[in-house]
Design a protein around this motif. Structure first.
Motif, PDB file in Angstrom:
ATOM      1  N   UNK A   1       0.823  -1.200   0.000  1.00 52.69           N
ATOM      2  CA  UNK A   1       0.000   0.000   0.000  1.00 52.69           C
ATOM      3  C   UNK A   1       0.867   1.265   0.000  1.00 52.69           C
ATOM      4  N   UNK A   2       0.223   2.414  -0.256  1.00 52.52           N
ATOM      5  CA  UNK A   2       0.915   3.701  -0.255  1.00 52.52           C
ATOM      6  C   UNK A   2       1.032   4.222   1.168  1.00 52.52           C
ATOM      7  N   UNK A   3       2.255   4.234   1.721  1.00 55.71           N
ATOM      8  CA  UNK A   3       2.472   4.757   3.073  1.00 55.71           C
ATOM      9  C   UNK A   3       2.833   6.235   3.066  1.00 55.71           C
ATOM     10  N   UNK A   4       3.247   6.742   1.920  1.00 54.56           N
ATOM     11  CA  UNK A   4       3.734   8.130   1.876  1.00 54.56           C
ATOM     12  C   UNK A   4       2.623   9.144   1.662  1.00 54.56           C
ATOM     13  N   UNK A   5       1.504   8.725   1.154  1.00 50.14           N
ATOM     14  CA  UNK A   5       0.411   9.661   0.891  1.00 50.14           C
ATOM     15  C   UNK A   5      -0.720   9.559   1.874  1.00 50.14           C
ATOM     16  N   UNK A   6      -0.521   8.799   2.958  1.00 45.00           N
ATOM     17  CA  UNK A   6      -1.587   8.568   3.932  1.00 45.00           C
ATOM     18  C   UNK A   6      -1.120   9.029   5.311  1.00 45.00           C
ATOM     19  N   UNK A   7      -1.945   9.832   5.975  1.00 46.20           N
ATOM     20  CA  UNK A   7      -1.628  10.278   7.331  1.00 46.20           C
ATOM     21  C   UNK A   7      -1.757   9.121   8.313  1.00 46.20           C
ATOM     22  N   UNK A   8      -0.918   9.114   9.311  1.00 42.54           N
ATOM     23  CA  UNK A   8      -0.972   8.111  10.367  1.00 42.54           C
ATOM     24  C   UNK A   8      -1.933   8.587  11.453  1.00 42.54           C
ATOM     25  N   UNK A   9      -3.172   8.160  11.342  1.00 46.36           N
ATOM     26  CA  UNK A   9      -4.201   8.484  12.317  1.00 46.36           C
ATOM     27  C   UNK A   9      -4.274  10.000  12.556  1.00 46.36           C
ATOM     28  N   UNK A  10      -4.128  10.436  13.811  1.00 44.11           N
ATOM     29  CA  UNK A  10      -4.261  11.852  14.165  1.00 44.11           C
ATOM     30  C   UNK A  10      -2.949  12.622  14.041  1.00 44.11           C
ATOM     31  N   UNK A  11      -1.883  11.938  13.671  1.00 45.83           N
ATOM     32  CA  UNK A  11      -0.582  12.601  13.580  1.00 45.83           C
ATOM     33  C   UNK A  11      -0.483  13.461  12.329  1.00 45.83           C
TER      34      UNK A  11
END
Length: 362
Positions: free
Chosen positions: A26-36
């Motif tokens: 999956x794309x980890x660079x274009x997705x925010x980590x929860x509330x961070x």
């Protein structure tokens, strides 16, 4: 007390990597980590950076600041490579924790400027659990680490947090990541490593709820005791600390301390407060020594140091201790530590007429 730290870091990292390997496509660079504000990729890299930073602090015995280095990834490193680094840095922290003597401390800023091997392990585990949660939530995954692991973290670096019915939701709430019925949302938080106060011959080591639980259960609390076991008063103090922790009113500065002899690392007694200062800035202290340690001035040295530190606070104006009238050695300790015999008029709250009140003012 069973050695805690290395195995728990390994367990936390293994659970995190096992889950995150299922979504490396999956794309980890274009997705925010929860509330961070970070992306999932940045959060994973941060996790690895924390693990190696804690290993570096503990291995290098840093005393005044963070060791000035950062973790870097080679250009083109993919998600699988990031997880390899998390496994590696986790293994380095595990090895460092396992090979560091229990009394060694190294710099960490919050809140008392140092941590021992259990503290660094607990912080590492917390980083892994919490940031795996952040990444999982960002990527739409379900994640719930073992309850025992979460409870252990809470009992070591969140002593001010009242335990909830379930450890994982409590840890999420305590770090601003979730809600708990009947509790206000958390917007600012810090974990708290145990307080340590050095004197000429001793180190006063703050007792964590985890250590207190072991003492109450008949264990050693993670200390090597002169005479092989603590005095019974230490176990009673530990029980009081656990009661305060369960009620959400424990504060490390007004908890219990084990007196560790610096020459050989052996614990010789304990010193404790009986609660937070009242509205007039008064709080009670008590102490005990194992029998082989008596007569060497350890109690006087510890009580003097703790009294000076405590009375320098703005919210404490008077320390007092109740002592049996027949216990002249204990009264002598108090006198040498700067306490004075209270006037009769100051003793109305002492229901037991065999007790004598000693006070020291700020």
């Amino acid at each position: 007390m069973r050695t805690w730290g290395g195995d728990q870091v390994t367990e936390a990292v293994a659970g995190s990597v096992e889950l995150l390997r299922t979504v490396t496509d999956k794309d980890w660079t274009g997705v925010k980590a929860s509330r961070l504000d970070w992306t999932c990729r940045q959060t994973a890299e941060h996790m690895a950076g924390d693990l190696i930073a804690y290993a570096g602090q503990l291995a290098g015995r840093a005393q005044t600041a963070y060791v000035p280095f950062e973790l870097g990834f080679e250009e083109g490193t993919g998600q699988e490579g990031v997880l390899d680094v998390i496994e590696t840095t986790g293994a380095l922290l595990t090895a460092t924790v396992r090979t560091t003597p229990p009394r060694v401390r190294a710099f960490h800023p919050y809140p008392f400027r140092s941590a021992n091997r259990e503290g660094f392990a607990a912080m590492g585990v917390a980083e892994v659990l919490l940031h795996t949660h952040d990444i999982a939530e960002g990527l739409g995954l379900e994640y719930e680490p073992p309850a025992e692991l979460c409870a252990s973290v809470l009992a070591r670096i969140f002593p001010h947090v009242r335990p909830g019915p379930e450890p994982w939701p409590t840890l999420l709430w305590a770090t601003g990541r979730g809600d708990l019925p009947g509790r206000a949302p958390v917007t600012e938080w810090r974990w708290a490593n145990n307080l340590v106060l050095p004197t000429e011959r001793l180190t006063l080591e703050g007792v964590t709820p985890a250590s207190a639980a072991d003492l109450v259960a008949g264990g050693d609390g993670g200390f090597v005791w002169l005479g092989d076991a603590p005095f019974e008063g230490t176990r009673e103090v530990a029980a009081g600390l656990l009661q305060a922790y369960d009620g959400g009113v424990h504060r490390p500065e007004f908890g219990a301390f084990v007196l560790v002899r610096r020459e050989d690392g052996r614990a010789v007694g304990s010193l404790a407060f009986h609660g937070m200062p009242d509205e007039e800035g008064r709080t009670e202290v008590a102490y005990d020594l194992v029998e082989p340690a008596r007569g060497h001035g350890y109690a006087t040295e510890a009580l003097t140091a703790l009294a000076e530190r405590t009375l320098a606070r703005d919210d404490v104006h008077l320390l007092y201790a109740a002592v049996e009238a027949a216990n002249t050695p204990s009264q002598a300790v108090l006198t040498r530590a700067g306490f004075v015999r209270a006037e009769v008029a100051e003793e109305p709250f002492l229901e037991d007429e065999t007790l004598r009140l000693y006070t020291r003012r700020g």
